[in-house]
Design a protein around this motif. Structure first.
Motif, PDB file in Angstrom:
ATOM      1  N   MET A   1       8.503  56.515 -28.951  1.00 51.27           N
ATOM      2  CA  MET A   1       7.782  57.530 -28.214  1.00 51.27           C
ATOM      3  C   MET A   1       8.541  57.902 -26.948  1.00 51.27           C
ATOM      4  O   MET A   1       9.010  57.024 -26.213  1.00 51.27           O
ATOM      5  N   GLN A   2       8.678  59.205 -26.688  1.00 48.96           N
ATOM      6  CA  GLN A   2       9.364  59.659 -25.503  1.00 48.96           C
ATOM      7  C   GLN A   2       8.515  59.389 -24.267  1.00 48.96           C
ATOM      8  O   GLN A   2       7.304  59.576 -24.269  1.00 48.96           O
ATOM      9  N   PRO A   3       9.151  58.946 -23.145  1.00 44.30           N
ATOM     10  CA  PRO A   3       8.388  58.719 -21.917  1.00 44.30           C
ATOM     11  C   PRO A   3       7.894  60.033 -21.334  1.00 44.30           C
ATOM     12  O   PRO A   3       8.476  61.099 -21.555  1.00 44.30           O
ATOM     13  N   LEU A   4       6.815  59.951 -20.554  1.00 39.94           N
ATOM     14  CA  LEU A   4       6.281  61.147 -19.903  1.00 39.94           C
ATOM     15  C   LEU A   4       7.193  61.533 -18.733  1.00 39.94           C
ATOM     16  O   LEU A   4       7.371  60.764 -17.791  1.00 39.94           O
ATOM     17  N   ASN A   5       7.756  62.711 -18.830  1.00 40.21           N
ATOM     18  CA  ASN A   5       8.644  63.199 -17.774  1.00 40.21           C
ATOM     19  C   ASN A   5       7.837  64.098 -16.836  1.00 40.21           C
ATOM     20  O   ASN A   5       7.914  65.326 -16.876  1.00 40.21           O
ATOM     21  N   ASP A   6       7.032  63.472 -15.972  1.00 37.92           N
ATOM     22  CA  ASP A   6       6.079  64.239 -15.153  1.00 37.92           C
ATOM     23  C   ASP A   6       6.091  63.784 -13.698  1.00 37.92           C
ATOM     24  O   ASP A   6       5.044  63.740 -13.051  1.00 37.92           O
ATOM     25  N   LYS A   7       7.261  63.470 -13.188  1.00 39.46           N
ATOM     26  CA  LYS A   7       7.360  62.951 -11.825  1.00 39.46           C
ATOM     27  C   LYS A   7       6.775  63.924 -10.805  1.00 39.46           C
ATOM     28  O   LYS A   7       5.967  63.539  -9.947  1.00 39.46           O
ATOM     29  N   TRP A   8       7.152  65.212 -10.893  1.00 40.94           N
ATOM     30  CA  TRP A   8       6.693  66.185  -9.890  1.00 40.94           C
ATOM     31  C   TRP A   8       5.219  66.515 -10.062  1.00 40.94           C
ATOM     32  O   TRP A   8       4.528  66.846  -9.089  1.00 40.94           O
ATOM     33  N   MET A   9       4.735  66.418 -11.278  1.00 40.27           N
ATOM     34  CA  MET A   9       3.308  66.617 -11.485  1.00 40.27           C
ATOM     35  C   MET A   9       2.520  65.529 -10.776  1.00 40.27           C
ATOM     36  O   MET A   9       1.461  65.799 -10.168  1.00 40.27           O
ATOM     37  N   ARG A  10       3.025  64.314 -10.828  1.00 44.45           N
ATOM     38  CA  ARG A  10       2.333  63.197 -10.197  1.00 44.45           C
ATOM     39  C   ARG A  10       2.444  63.264  -8.673  1.00 44.45           C
ATOM     40  O   ARG A  10       1.510  62.876  -7.962  1.00 44.45           O
TER      41      ARG A  10
ATOM     42  N   TRP B   1      -2.420  56.625 -18.324  1.00 41.65           N
ATOM     43  CA  TRP B   1      -2.259  55.501 -19.254  1.00 41.65           C
ATOM     44  C   TRP B   1      -3.027  55.749 -20.551  1.00 41.65           C
ATOM     45  O   TRP B   1      -2.588  55.343 -21.628  1.00 41.65           O
ATOM     46  N   GLY B   2      -4.162  56.428 -20.445  1.00 39.43           N
ATOM     47  CA  GLY B   2      -4.899  56.790 -21.661  1.00 39.43           C
ATOM     48  C   GLY B   2      -4.079  57.694 -22.557  1.00 39.43           C
ATOM     49  O   GLY B   2      -4.103  57.559 -23.795  1.00 39.43           O
ATOM     50  N   ILE B   3      -3.346  58.644 -21.949  1.00 39.83           N
ATOM     51  CA  ILE B   3      -2.469  59.521 -22.735  1.00 39.83           C
ATOM     52  C   ILE B   3      -1.370  58.716 -23.410  1.00 39.83           C
ATOM     53  O   ILE B   3      -1.063  58.905 -24.593  1.00 39.83           O
ATOM     54  N   ILE B   4      -0.769  57.795 -22.656  1.00 45.61           N
ATOM     55  CA  ILE B   4       0.310  56.977 -23.208  1.00 45.61           C
ATOM     56  C   ILE B   4      -0.196  56.106 -24.356  1.00 45.61           C
ATOM     57  O   ILE B   4       0.422  56.035 -25.425  1.00 45.61           O
ATOM     58  N   PHE B   5      -1.330  55.455 -24.148  1.00 43.95           N
ATOM     59  CA  PHE B   5      -1.874  54.585 -25.202  1.00 43.95           C
ATOM     60  C   PHE B   5      -2.256  55.385 -26.440  1.00 43.95           C
ATOM     61  O   PHE B   5      -2.063  54.931 -27.572  1.00 43.95           O
ATOM     62  N   SER B   6      -2.832  56.584 -26.234  1.00 41.19           N
ATOM     63  CA  SER B   6      -3.231  57.396 -27.387  1.00 41.19           C
ATOM     64  C   SER B   6      -2.026  57.824 -28.200  1.00 41.19           C
ATOM     65  O   SER B   6      -2.085  57.893 -29.431  1.00 41.19           O
ATOM     66  N   ARG B   7      -0.910  58.105 -27.543  1.00 44.67           N
ATOM     67  CA  ARG B   7       0.301  58.516 -28.258  1.00 44.67           C
ATOM     68  C   ARG B   7       0.937  57.343 -28.999  1.00 44.67           C
ATOM     69  O   ARG B   7       1.558  57.526 -30.047  1.00 44.67           O
ATOM     70  N   ARG B   8       0.796  56.165 -28.441  1.00 47.29           N
ATOM     71  CA  ARG B   8       1.300  54.992 -29.151  1.00 47.29           C
ATOM     72  C   ARG B   8       0.466  54.704 -30.393  1.00 47.29           C
ATOM     73  O   ARG B   8       1.006  54.313 -31.434  1.00 47.29           O
TER      74      ARG B   8
END
Length: 353
Positions: free
Chosen positions: A1-10, A56-63
């Motif tokens: 799974m690709q990591p979330l590339n959302d640094k600026w969003m955060r 983390w919910g998004i990450i877990f759901s994608r896994r």
């Protein structure tokens, strides 16, 4: 799974959206925007905490549900996560507001601020998550498309390689030469040789449109193919087959065994004094082809030639990798055995329960 590339969003996106959301909430409830700096500060802080936990919910759901066909399961998983955790955090935060006196109320749990504080948080999270999900679906679609295009290229190359094998003048010449010798010395064996040669070419001609075939067919084919090799090399080559009966229904890419046998024949010395023994056996859902290592000097550096095609096929089929092992005495290639269609259907139905 690709990591979330959302640094600026955060860093920037979530705080800004939180301020806009809070402003909208006060406007909707007809309450003047507060002059107390603590209210927007704690609201932004709470939004950041909510998003980090919901992230983390998004990450877990994608896994758990990574495929495009599992989109509904993934979205429901995320939505349930958002409602539970965003509600808990915002309700706790609203109670904290009252404890430190950010507003005056005679009721300990006044419904309106709790409801709207939670609602804005959940709605904001869902909106951001929808953008994330759209990007994710696009990435998955693009990956699937690129893999499909790559698989087409590999299949076309495989068909070309198969065609080259079918019309290879050396392969044909060697077998016709062997057949010619047998006709003059042993007519009965010549007839058997011709039958096996026909079986080999008949099998080769059937592989143009198949990406997978049962292992049992490959074993039958390789026995006919080895008969040709045995007739040519005599006591210079031997074959041992130890394949579990239940593995015969498993699937592998067609002509895999021929590729591995050719690799062994091409790169090793074959003579009655130094016979080449090729073993075919199964272990733990893997099919292994192993030979004793006695390399020809001219080809010693390319002992793994021709294996890349098989490795690429398994990668595109999203299956475990082809394993290659060699030491001073042996060379071994392991290819995963894919479950037969019946097992695939059963496993999918069990997974969906």
């Amino acid at each position: 799974m690709q990591p979330l590339n959302d640094k600026w969003m955060r860093i920037l996106g979530v705080p800004l959206l939180a301020l806009v959301g809070q402003w909208a909430m006060y406007g909707y409830t007809n309450v003047p925007y507060p002059d107390d700096w603590r209210i927007p500060f704690f609201f932004v802080l709470g939004s950041v905490v909510v998003w980090e936990i919901n992230r983390w919910g998004i990450i877990f759901s994608r896994r758990r549900y990574p495929e495009q066909t599992q989109t509904w399961q993934r979205v429901l998983y995320q939505f349930s996560w958002f409602v539970v955790f965003a509600s808990f955090i915002r309700i706790t935060q609203t109670w904290f507001y009252q404890q430190i006196g950010l507003w005056h109320s005679t009721e300990l749990f006044e419904f309106k601020p709790y409801f709207f504080n939670t609602l804005v948080s959940v709605v904001g999270t869902v909106q951001i998550a929808a953008v994330y999900e759209g990007i994710y679906l696009y990435q998955r679609w693009r990956m699937t498309y690129e893999e499909a295009e790559e698989l087409k290229k590999v299949n076309l190359q495989s068909q070309l390689d198969s065609l080259k094998t079918q019309i290879n003048p050396h392969f044909l010449f060697n077998n016709l030469n062997s057949l010619s010798s047998l006709i003059t010395t042993d007519a009965q064996q010549a007839e058997l040789f011709l039958d096996e040669l026909s079986s080999v070419y008949r099998y080769l001609l059937r592989q143009d449109e198949r990406s997978l075939c049962p292992l049992a067919e490959e074993i039958r084919f390789i026995k006919s193919y080895f008969y040709l090799l045995k007739t040519r090399f005599g006591d210079g080559v031997f074959m041992e087959i130890a394949v579990d009966e239940h593995a015969m229904l498993c699937l592998i890419p067609p002509l895999t065994l021929q590729l591995l046998f050719e690799n062994a024949i091409r790169h090793n010395i074959i003579s009655a004094d130094r016979p080449l023994t090729i073993r075919v056996y199964t272990e733990q859902k893997m099919l292994y082809v192993e030979n004793n290592r006695q390399l020809r000097t001219a080809t010693a550096a390319s002992n793994q030639a021709g294996l890349q095609d098989s490795m690429t096929k398994y990668k595109l089929l999203d299956q475990p990798s082809v394993s290659v092992y060699q030491d001073e005495f042996r060379f071994r290639v392991g290819v995963p055995l894919l479950p037969p269609p019946a097992e695939v259907t059963v496993s999918k139905s069990e997974h969906n329960r």
